[in-house]
Design an enzyme around this catalytic site. Structure first.
Site, PDB file in Angstrom:
ATOM      1  N   GLU A  45      60.363 -48.870  58.072  1.00  0.00           N
ATOM      2  CA  GLU A  45      59.284 -48.787  58.378  1.00  0.00           C
ATOM      3  C   GLU A  45      59.134 -47.952  59.748  1.00  0.00           C
ATOM      4  OE1 GLU A  45      56.564 -49.439  56.974  1.00  0.00           O
ATOM      5  OE2 GLU A  45      57.309 -50.712  55.338  1.00  0.00           O
ATOM      6  N   TYR A 128      50.506 -51.941  63.002  1.00  0.00           N
ATOM      7  CA  TYR A 128      51.125 -51.695  61.617  1.00  0.00           C
ATOM      8  C   TYR A 128      52.543 -52.223  61.251  1.00  0.00           C
ATOM      9  CZ  TYR A 128      53.406 -49.728  57.736  1.00  0.00           C
ATOM     10  OH  TYR A 128      54.087 -49.770  56.493  1.00  0.00           O
ATOM     11  N   ASP A 146      47.707 -49.000  57.178  1.00  0.00           N
ATOM     12  CA  ASP A 146      48.334 -47.610  57.644  1.00  0.00           C
ATOM     13  C   ASP A 146      47.205 -46.477  57.031  1.00  0.00           C
ATOM     14  OD1 ASP A 146      48.803 -47.754  54.997  1.00  0.00           O
ATOM     15  OD2 ASP A 146      50.653 -46.500  54.892  1.00  0.00           O
TER      16      ASP A 146
END
Length: 353
Positions: A45, A128, A146
């Site tokens: 991520e 996020y 996102d």
DNA sequence: AAGGCGTGGCG
DNA sequence: TCGCCAAGCCT
């Protein structure tokens, strides 16, 4: 009010079309009880922040091979991590990656926390990424927002307010669609949809699982959304870089300051980069030769034209800045891309000299 | 709270 | 060639 009908349709699509990604536990394996490794979810991520899957894949493989768990990464040398990150961009991510790994190792017993709030307090983890880790690694019902989700929601609900003003509205839409069951798969499904079908240009509405409910498609404006505020033009900046090679083959390099542009990365000594032509500022007295070619490189907020000077340096050379790295301690791949471009041009010059 | 912060691919 | 864009965060 919550609406899980749309999510059910999306999950049915995801069960058939989920992409096979190195950090992902697919829907079938997850249904069989397999759990993703939070370390790999976190690492992927962070790498994927503002970065494409294609660009991330090799980096993810190298990082997980060299540092298989968060404890190994926490124990790594700064220079090794920065060098391994070189070329991926947004280098504050690498600096925060190390800070985060060390915080997890020292303050959380080597295990990632599973709550949004605790994740959010870690370096480099924002709203996020905290939601993504909580949902994907721990299957918590967090809403992940996102760029993909913003685009998909703006089209599904025909939101014509431009970004970033529309962000809260889009987040509210996304939250209503977040299911209690399989929130991790749902999050990945929306992002896969945005990455493969509901793309920025030429969206493939004809094969979209949400084509029927999509209001932008009905209105014929899918490709126009999301609307965005106009961007500022990028100025041109100019600089000079000095590429010096000692007779034993060592290169004169320097570690850049820990914050700011290319912070913490290796680079060639040189002038500041300004909008007017720089005065020469060699790192050491030598017979510097200007190179005919210049490096052209575009950063987030300016274009750079970097003039290059090269010199052969004597064995007793003592530069005012930087340090010599012998050939066996210098990997060109440790350089950020703009510096590697300079190296590639200079190496050619030395080779033909 | 706008602006700083990389890079590569694509049309 | 060039602007746009990609699974954002930090200050």
């Amino acid at each position: 009010m919550r609406d899980e009908t749309l999510s059910a349709e999306l999950l049915a699509w995801y069960d058939r079309h989920a992409r096979d990604l190195p950090w992902r536990v697919g829907p079938a394996a997850r249904a069989g009880g397999a759990q993703p490794d939070p370390y790999r979810v976190w690492l992927s991520e962070v790498m994927l922040q503002q970065t494409t899957v294609a660009a991330v894949k090799d980096y993810f493989h190298r990082f997980t091979t060299r540092w298989p768990d968060v404890g190994a990464l926490a124990a790594a040398e700064d220079a090794d991590v920065m060098g391994e990150w070189a070329g991926l961009g947004y280098y504050a991510r690498a600096r925060n990656l190390l800070k985060c790994a060390r915080a997890v190792a020292s303050e959380h017993g080597g295990r990632f926390p599973d709550s949004h709030a605790a994740l959010l307090s870690l370096p480099g983890i924002g709203p996020y990424t905290a939601a993504a880790i909580a949902a994907i690694a721990f299957d918590r019902p967090e809403t992940v927002v996102d760029g993909n989700v913003e685009r998909v929601m703006s089209r599904l609900f025909a939101v014509e307010t431009p970004l970033p003003t529309a962000k809260p509205e889009l987040t509210a839409h996304a939250a209503r669609l977040t299911p209690v069951e399989r929130p991790g798969d749902h999050a990945q499904a929306v992002m896969d949809l945005g990455a493969t079908i509901c793309t920025p240009r030429n969206p493939a509405c004809g094969i979209c699982p949400w084509q029927a409910p999509c209001r932008a498609r009905t209105a014929g404006i899918a490709a126009e959304l999301p609307r965005k505020l106009p961007k500022k033009p990028k100025p041109i900046r100019f600089g000079i870089a000095y590429l010096g090679r000692r007779s034993d083959g060592a290169w004169l390099l320097e570690r850049r300051p820990a914050s700011g542009l290319l912070g913490g990365m290796l680079g060639w000594p040189g002038t500041d980069w300004a909008e007017t032509a720089p005065a020469p500022a060699p790192p050491v007295e030598a017979d510097w030769h200007p190179l005919g070619a210049e490096v052209r490189h575009t950063f987030t907020h300016f274009h750079l034209r970097l003039a290059l000077c090269v010199a052969e340096l004597g064995p007793d050379c003592t530069p005012g800045r930087g340090q010599f790295l012998p050939p066996d301690a210098f990997r060109p791949s440790d350089l950020p891309t703009v510096m590697r471009k300079a190296f590639d041009l200079a190496r050619t010059a030395f080779a033909t000299a």
